[in-house]
Scaffold this motif. Structure first.
Motif, mmCIF file in Angstrom:
data_model
loop_
_atom_site.group_PDB
_atom_site.id
_atom_site.type_symbol
_atom_site.label_atom_id
_atom_site.label_comp_id
_atom_site.label_asym_id
_atom_site.label_seq_id
_atom_site.Cartn_x
_atom_site.Cartn_y
_atom_site.Cartn_z
ATOM 1 N N VAL A 1 0.698 -4.251 -10.451
ATOM 2 C CA VAL A 1 0.971 -2.819 -10.310
ATOM 3 C C VAL A 1 2.194 -2.436 -11.137
ATOM 4 N N ASN A 2 3.218 -3.269 -11.138
ATOM 5 C CA ASN A 2 4.407 -2.986 -11.943
ATOM 6 C C ASN A 2 4.082 -2.955 -13.436
ATOM 7 N N ARG A 3 3.258 -3.893 -13.886
ATOM 8 C CA ARG A 3 2.845 -3.886 -15.294
ATOM 9 C C ARG A 3 2.032 -2.628 -15.608
ATOM 10 N N LEU A 4 1.162 -2.244 -14.689
ATOM 11 C CA LEU A 4 0.335 -1.063 -14.883
ATOM 12 C C LEU A 4 1.189 0.200 -14.970
ATOM 13 N N THR A 5 2.151 0.355 -14.059
ATOM 14 C CA THR A 5 2.986 1.558 -14.091
ATOM 15 C C THR A 5 3.859 1.592 -15.345
ATOM 16 N N ALA A 6 4.351 0.439 -15.789
ATOM 17 C CA ALA A 6 5.156 0.409 -17.010
ATOM 18 C C ALA A 6 4.305 0.792 -18.218
ATOM 19 N N SER A 7 3.094 0.264 -18.286
ATOM 20 C CA SER A 7 2.194 0.594 -19.390
ATOM 21 C C SER A 7 1.810 2.066 -19.357
ATOM 22 N N ARG B 1 0.835 -1.211 0.000
ATOM 23 C CA ARG B 1 0.000 0.000 0.000
ATOM 24 C C ARG B 1 0.868 1.259 0.000
ATOM 25 N N ASN B 2 1.915 1.288 0.820
ATOM 26 C CA ASN B 2 2.791 2.461 0.889
ATOM 27 C C ASN B 2 3.562 2.662 -0.420
ATOM 28 N N GLU B 3 4.015 1.575 -1.022
ATOM 29 C CA GLU B 3 4.758 1.695 -2.280
ATOM 30 C C GLU B 3 3.852 2.138 -3.423
ATOM 31 N N VAL B 4 2.629 1.638 -3.461
ATOM 32 C CA VAL B 4 1.692 2.057 -4.504
ATOM 33 C C VAL B 4 1.325 3.523 -4.314
ATOM 34 N N ALA B 5 1.155 3.953 -3.081
ATOM 35 C CA ALA B 5 0.831 5.355 -2.814
ATOM 36 C C ALA B 5 1.984 6.270 -3.202
ATOM 37 N N ALA B 6 3.212 5.756 -3.204
ATOM 38 C CA ALA B 6 4.376 6.569 -3.537
ATOM 39 C C ALA B 6 4.566 6.753 -5.036
ATOM 40 N N VAL B 7 3.831 5.994 -5.859
ATOM 41 C CA VAL B 7 3.948 6.160 -7.312
ATOM 42 C C VAL B 7 3.349 7.510 -7.657
ATOM 43 N N ASP B 8 4.147 8.352 -8.306
ATOM 44 C CA ASP B 8 3.738 9.717 -8.617
ATOM 45 C C ASP B 8 2.982 9.754 -9.937
ATOM 46 N N GLY C 1 7.823 4.205 -10.834
ATOM 47 C CA GLY C 1 8.164 3.510 -9.601
ATOM 48 C C GLY C 1 7.825 2.033 -9.660
ATOM 49 N N ARG C 2 8.713 1.235 -9.143
ATOM 50 C CA ARG C 2 8.492 -0.212 -9.121
ATOM 51 C C ARG C 2 8.113 -0.620 -7.704
ATOM 52 N N VAL C 3 7.260 -1.617 -7.610
ATOM 53 C CA VAL C 3 6.816 -2.151 -6.330
ATOM 54 C C VAL C 3 7.557 -3.458 -6.103
ATOM 55 N N THR C 4 8.132 -3.612 -4.891
ATOM 56 C CA THR C 4 8.881 -4.839 -4.600
ATOM 57 C C THR C 4 7.921 -6.001 -4.426
ATOM 58 N N LYS C 5 8.373 -7.161 -4.863
ATOM 59 C CA LYS C 5 7.531 -8.360 -4.811
ATOM 60 C C LYS C 5 8.021 -9.234 -3.666
ATOM 61 N N LYS C 6 7.512 -8.967 -2.477
ATOM 62 C CA LYS C 6 7.836 -9.765 -1.299
ATOM 63 C C LYS C 6 6.537 -10.134 -0.596
ATOM 64 N N GLY C 7 6.571 -11.210 0.110
ATOM 65 C CA GLY C 7 5.399 -11.613 0.866
ATOM 66 C C GLY C 7 4.752 -12.849 0.285
ATOM 67 N N PHE C 8 3.514 -13.049 0.662
ATOM 68 C CA PHE C 8 2.795 -14.234 0.211
ATOM 69 C C PHE C 8 2.369 -14.072 -1.243
#
Length: 175
Positions: free
Chosen positions: A76-82, A46-53, A59-66
């Motif tokens: 989200v990374n595909r969306l920001t790249a597009s 949530r914090n990383e997505v909110a930081a995308v300007d 901005g890339r979102v790290t892929k960690k967690g479940f």
């Protein structure tokens, strides 16, 4: 439970209540730890997505967690790249359109100057009559207004062209 409350084993009743209390405390602590452990990747995401300007969505979102959180991060990374590619295309289109509008605008300015020069040269042998003079004055007036509008359009196109060039220079690695 009937045996415990029946009174046959009174010492077991004390241990039962202590056991239930310990289970509640340990279960509560364990459930709080698990809830925190499960929500940590979601809060980070949530914090990383909110930081995308919105002006620079690279901005890339790290892929960690479940698995579910990493799937959302990948989306989200595909969306920001597009979005970044589309925004760069819009900037390039704006720069190209601004550049291409310069040529017709220059031709129109030249034509207006040519017409204005023709009116000035024809001023000497003005055809007789007040109507002809009035039409010539009206033509000069409208040519002056047209020249002002062409100047404003040239300034606007120049501003768009400059903004497009500067925007493209600032973001060369958007692809």
């Amino acid at each position: 439970c009937y045996t415990y409350w029946n009174g046959r084993f009174p010492h077991v009743q004390d241990h039962f209540y202590w056991g239930v209390g310990a289970l509640v405390v340990v279960g509560g602590a364990l459930s709080l730890w698990m809830a925190r452990h499960v929500t940590l990747p979601l809060r980070r995401l949530r914090n990383e997505v909110a930081a995308v300007d919105e002006r620079d969505p690279t901005g890339r979102v790290t892929k960690k967690g479940f698995v579910e959180a990493t799937d959302v991060a990948e989306a989200v990374n595909r969306l920001t790249a597009s979005l970044s590619r589309h925004m760069r295309g819009i900037r390039e289109l704006m720069a190209n359109v601004s550049h291409e509008l310069r040529s017709p605008l220059a031709r129109m300015t030249f034509a207006v100057d040519f017409i204005e020069e023709g009116l000035t040269e024809n001023e000497v042998p003005v055809p007789a009559g007040e109507e002809s003079r009035r039409k010539t004055a009206l033509a000069r007036k409208h040519l002056g207004l047209l020249k002002e509008e062409l100047t404003v359009m040239d300034q606007l196109i120049g501003s768009c062209l400059l903004a497009g060039k500067l925007d493209l220079q600032q973001r060369p690695a958007d692809l």
